[in-house]
Design a protein around this motif. Sequence first.
Motif, PDB file in Angstrom:
ATOM      1  N   TYR A 158      -3.965   4.393   8.316  1.00  0.00           N
ATOM      2  CA  TYR A 158      -2.098   5.251   7.672  1.00  0.00           C
ATOM      3  C   TYR A 158      -2.669   6.825   7.792  1.00  0.00           C
ATOM      4  O   TYR A 158      -2.333   6.934   8.725  1.00  0.00           O
ATOM      5  N   LEU A 159      -4.278   6.280   6.968  1.00  0.00           N
ATOM      6  CA  LEU A 159      -4.496   7.748   6.596  1.00  0.00           C
ATOM      7  C   LEU A 159      -5.036   8.446   8.790  1.00  0.00           C
ATOM      8  O   LEU A 159      -4.676   9.756   8.788  1.00  0.00           O
TER       9      LEU A 159
ATOM     10  N   LEU B 117       0.847  -1.306   0.203  1.00  0.00           N
ATOM     11  CA  LEU B 117      -0.141  -0.178  -0.079  1.00  0.00           C
ATOM     12  C   LEU B 117       1.189   0.603   0.106  1.00  0.00           C
ATOM     13  O   LEU B 117       0.348   1.988  -0.502  1.00  0.00           O
ATOM     14  N   LEU B 118       1.670   1.027   0.398  1.00  0.00           N
ATOM     15  CA  LEU B 118       2.727   2.467   1.030  1.00  0.00           C
ATOM     16  C   LEU B 118       3.681   2.892  -0.385  1.00  0.00           C
ATOM     17  O   LEU B 118       3.597   3.342  -0.885  1.00  0.00           O
ATOM     18  N   CYS B 119       3.543   1.461  -1.515  1.00  0.00           N
ATOM     19  CA  CYS B 119       4.400   1.757  -2.908  1.00  0.00           C
ATOM     20  C   CYS B 119       3.814   2.093  -3.207  1.00  0.00           C
ATOM     21  O   CYS B 119       3.612   3.450  -3.542  1.00  0.00           O
ATOM     22  N   ALA B 120       2.102   1.408  -3.450  1.00  0.00           N
ATOM     23  CA  ALA B 120       1.108   2.609  -4.209  1.00  0.00           C
ATOM     24  C   ALA B 120       0.196   3.303  -3.940  1.00  0.00           C
ATOM     25  O   ALA B 120      -0.167   4.609  -4.525  1.00  0.00           O
ATOM     26  N   CYS B 121       0.210   3.596  -2.445  1.00  0.00           N
ATOM     27  CA  CYS B 121      -0.454   5.450  -2.314  1.00  0.00           C
ATOM     28  C   CYS B 121       0.433   5.793  -1.203  1.00  0.00           C
ATOM     29  O   CYS B 121      -0.152   5.994   0.049  1.00  0.00           O
ATOM     30  N   VAL B 122       1.071   6.499  -1.371  1.00  0.00           N
ATOM     31  CA  VAL B 122       1.952   7.122  -0.384  1.00  0.00           C
ATOM     32  C   VAL B 122       1.163   8.853  -0.038  1.00  0.00           C
ATOM     33  O   VAL B 122       0.790   8.728   0.934  1.00  0.00           O
ATOM     34  N   SER B 123       0.783   9.362  -1.384  1.00  0.00           N
ATOM     35  CA  SER B 123       0.220  10.282  -1.114  1.00  0.00           C
ATOM     36  C   SER B 123      -1.600  10.114  -0.136  1.00  0.00           C
ATOM     37  O   SER B 123      -2.208   9.570  -0.245  1.00  0.00           O
ATOM     38  N   THR B 124      -1.604  10.937   0.709  1.00  0.00           N
ATOM     39  CA  THR B 124      -2.387  11.557   1.447  1.00  0.00           C
ATOM     40  C   THR B 124      -3.540  12.651   0.581  1.00  0.00           C
ATOM     41  O   THR B 124      -5.030  11.852   1.297  1.00  0.00           O
ATOM     42  N   LYS B 125      -3.507  12.255  -0.186  1.00  0.00           N
ATOM     43  CA  LYS B 125      -4.187  12.859  -1.806  1.00  0.00           C
ATOM     44  C   LYS B 125      -5.193  11.927  -2.303  1.00  0.00           C
ATOM     45  O   LYS B 125      -6.283  12.325  -3.310  1.00  0.00           O
ATOM     46  N   LYS B 126      -4.961  10.353  -1.694  1.00  0.00           N
ATOM     47  CA  LYS B 126      -5.232   9.767  -2.957  1.00  0.00           C
ATOM     48  C   LYS B 126      -6.311   9.659  -2.325  1.00  0.00           C
ATOM     49  O   LYS B 126      -7.223   9.234  -1.510  1.00  0.00           O
ATOM     50  N   LYS B 127      -7.697   9.191  -4.055  1.00  0.00           N
ATOM     51  CA  LYS B 127      -9.190   9.157  -3.810  1.00  0.00           C
ATOM     52  C   LYS B 127      -9.250   7.985  -4.296  1.00  0.00           C
ATOM     53  O   LYS B 127      -8.510   7.923  -5.293  1.00  0.00           O
ATOM     54  N   GLY B 128     -10.726   7.480  -3.808  1.00  0.00           N
ATOM     55  CA  GLY B 128     -10.911   6.317  -4.691  1.00  0.00           C
ATOM     56  C   GLY B 128     -10.264   4.963  -4.165  1.00  0.00           C
ATOM     57  O   GLY B 128      -9.451   5.223  -3.552  1.00  0.00           O
TER      58      GLY B 128
ATOM     59  N   SER C 146      -9.530  -4.740  -1.312  1.00  0.00           N
ATOM     60  CA  SER C 146      -9.783  -4.267  -0.081  1.00  0.00           C
ATOM     61  C   SER C 146      -9.342  -4.297   1.359  1.00  0.00           C
ATOM     62  O   SER C 146      -9.591  -3.288   1.387  1.00  0.00           O
ATOM     63  N   TYR C 147      -8.366  -5.151   1.182  1.00  0.00           N
ATOM     64  CA  TYR C 147      -7.454  -5.177   2.737  1.00  0.00           C
ATOM     65  C   TYR C 147      -6.843  -3.941   3.054  1.00  0.00           C
ATOM     66  O   TYR C 147      -6.174  -3.623   3.588  1.00  0.00           O
ATOM     67  N   LEU C 148      -6.254  -3.971   1.219  1.00  0.00           N
ATOM     68  CA  LEU C 148      -5.369  -2.747   0.976  1.00  0.00           C
ATOM     69  C   LEU C 148      -5.574  -1.609   1.124  1.00  0.00           C
ATOM     70  O   LEU C 148      -5.337   0.213   1.757  1.00  0.00           O
TER      71      LEU C 148
ATOM     72  N   GLU D  10      -3.383  11.561  11.319  1.00  0.00           N
ATOM     73  CA  GLU D  10      -3.965  12.922  12.886  1.00  0.00           C
ATOM     74  C   GLU D  10      -3.510  13.537  13.765  1.00  0.00           C
ATOM     75  O   GLU D  10      -3.184  13.701  14.380  1.00  0.00           O
ATOM     76  N   PHE D  11      -2.579  12.467  14.036  1.00  0.00           N
ATOM     77  CA  PHE D  11      -2.188  12.530  15.614  1.00  0.00           C
ATOM     78  C   PHE D  11      -0.688  12.280  15.340  1.00  0.00           C
ATOM     79  O   PHE D  11       0.112  11.857  15.573  1.00  0.00           O
TER      80      PHE D  11
END
Length: 578
Positions: A68-69, A20-31, A59-61, A73-74
């Motif tokens: 992560y998101l 997931l980190l590889c595919a979706c590092v950005s906090t702005k990723k939607k969908g 779905s697990y990813l 926030e903390f």
Amino acid sequence: MKSLYFQDMNRYAIWVTALLLCACVSTKKKGGITRQEVKTAQRLIGLEFERPAIDTMRSYLERNRSGYLKMREFELPNETAPALYFDPFPVDFTFSAESPVQSWAIPDNVALPSDPESIAFLPILDLASLIKHRKISAIQLTELYLDRIRAHDSKLMSFITVTEDLALAQAKKADQEIASGHYRGPLHGIPYGVKDLASVPGYPTTWGAAPYQDQVIDETASVVKKLEEAGAVLLGKLVSGSLARGDVWFGGKTKNPWDLSQGATGSSAGSGSATSAGLVAFAIGTETLGSIISPSHRCGVTGLRPTFGTVSRHGFMTLSWSMDKVGPIGRSAVDCAVVYDYIRGKDGLDKTVKPSGFDYSSKIGIEGLKIGYFQKLFEPDSGNVSPDLTKTIEEFKQMGIELHPLELPKEFPFSVFDIILRAEAGAFFDELVRSGGVDEMVEQHGGSRANSLRQARFIPAVEYLQANRHRAELIEQFTAMIQEYDVILSPTSGFNQSLITNLTGHPALSLPTGFDEKNRPTGITLLANYFDEAKLLQVAEAFQQAYSYHGLVPTGVKAGPTTEDRRVMEAVENDGLN
């Protein structure tokens, strides 16, 4: 087999976390996460799953990404370390009892030199004698060093912040205490500098990086506090290469006082340069992968990298929780021994610190020590050998030392071990990368710290843990290999030696051994077993008693006394302390 971290974690769960980190590092990723994104991410980690498995994971990813998101926030304070602590010591290792600071013998017959430059380059115990016997005051000594900083640092760039007001206040306090009969010991009134990874209230702690150049941390690093309690005088914050990498920071490049065309190397660049140039009596540096040993070697000073877990890192920037060490840089082995004695030991704030004894005063004759050397690293085809190294080996033999040959471990994946450092640095600087602040750093090339922090987000957790399992094997093998030796000699160059001993946590010392054909300092590295700093320093002291390659005035700052120097000396001569 012993492991350093959890061994029974679900490898599949960690793999999908990394994926997931590889595919979706950005906090702005939607969908939702697409099948193609997973397929592409697989290439980064050398695995390949078929379409049904990928569809099952998606779905697990997405659930992991949501976690992560939420976690982001903390806010995490700098001092919060992971709940996984590095422990390099063998299962049957016996820790010695914590010993108090030794009673250091301060000479009585040290004469005040006639010129300020000679005073600035005196060893710590000689300076202590002058102060204790009131031949010079702490204020006068502090002003002498401040004048040298003003005269020379514009070309060396070793200081980020000069803490002049603090230094003068501490020096005044030292003089008052000494006059009243309250003498704290050999560091009382001695001016020093600390690498700008350490926090000091009221002053910037920039970490050498543009995004943090206005950062002020309202706490005192434990080492700074211990030195303050010993009566030492803080002259300022010394250059760290940007986020503890290299000798380049947001103000420029720190120079080697022996050759101003050369950088001091890093990342304790300011600590090595300022000590060598006589701008401080000693300095505090840090090392993760060579950052005390390298600038000490380059600048011709003596640097001690202690055993992992002997000196608290509290209040220092973290680069790697499992590799960072704090240690002294001085003009001699004895200088390092004195400072190390005062900064070691538990503080109740760094959980990695272990009890440690230090018996430097009970001298062991070097003829009673078993000293080894990595023989193949000294052979002509090793790439390390220079005429100076050959000369140094002969000089040790002339001291009556028999050198026993041994070899470094070979069967380890050394090329990937630095993923441990990079993964841990990526975690500490997570917010810097996500906020885009990493783009403000001066260096942005392929080998820069900025680039290293970005790519750290793509290191799978499984590989990080696997690297630590190999590290556990390396620790066991290297510890068993060297335990019958008291001290080991090694060329300073050679990536494996530095990488191995920083991974295992063994102590090391950089020892100046002469000069090359360009009049640049040369040196050698001494290694020892865990908590054997005393033997390491005693062998170095014996070498320095036999050969005078240390404590010399570098060509880049060698000059007659300045007007300010003369003013200080006149004050020393006229104030009645003589």
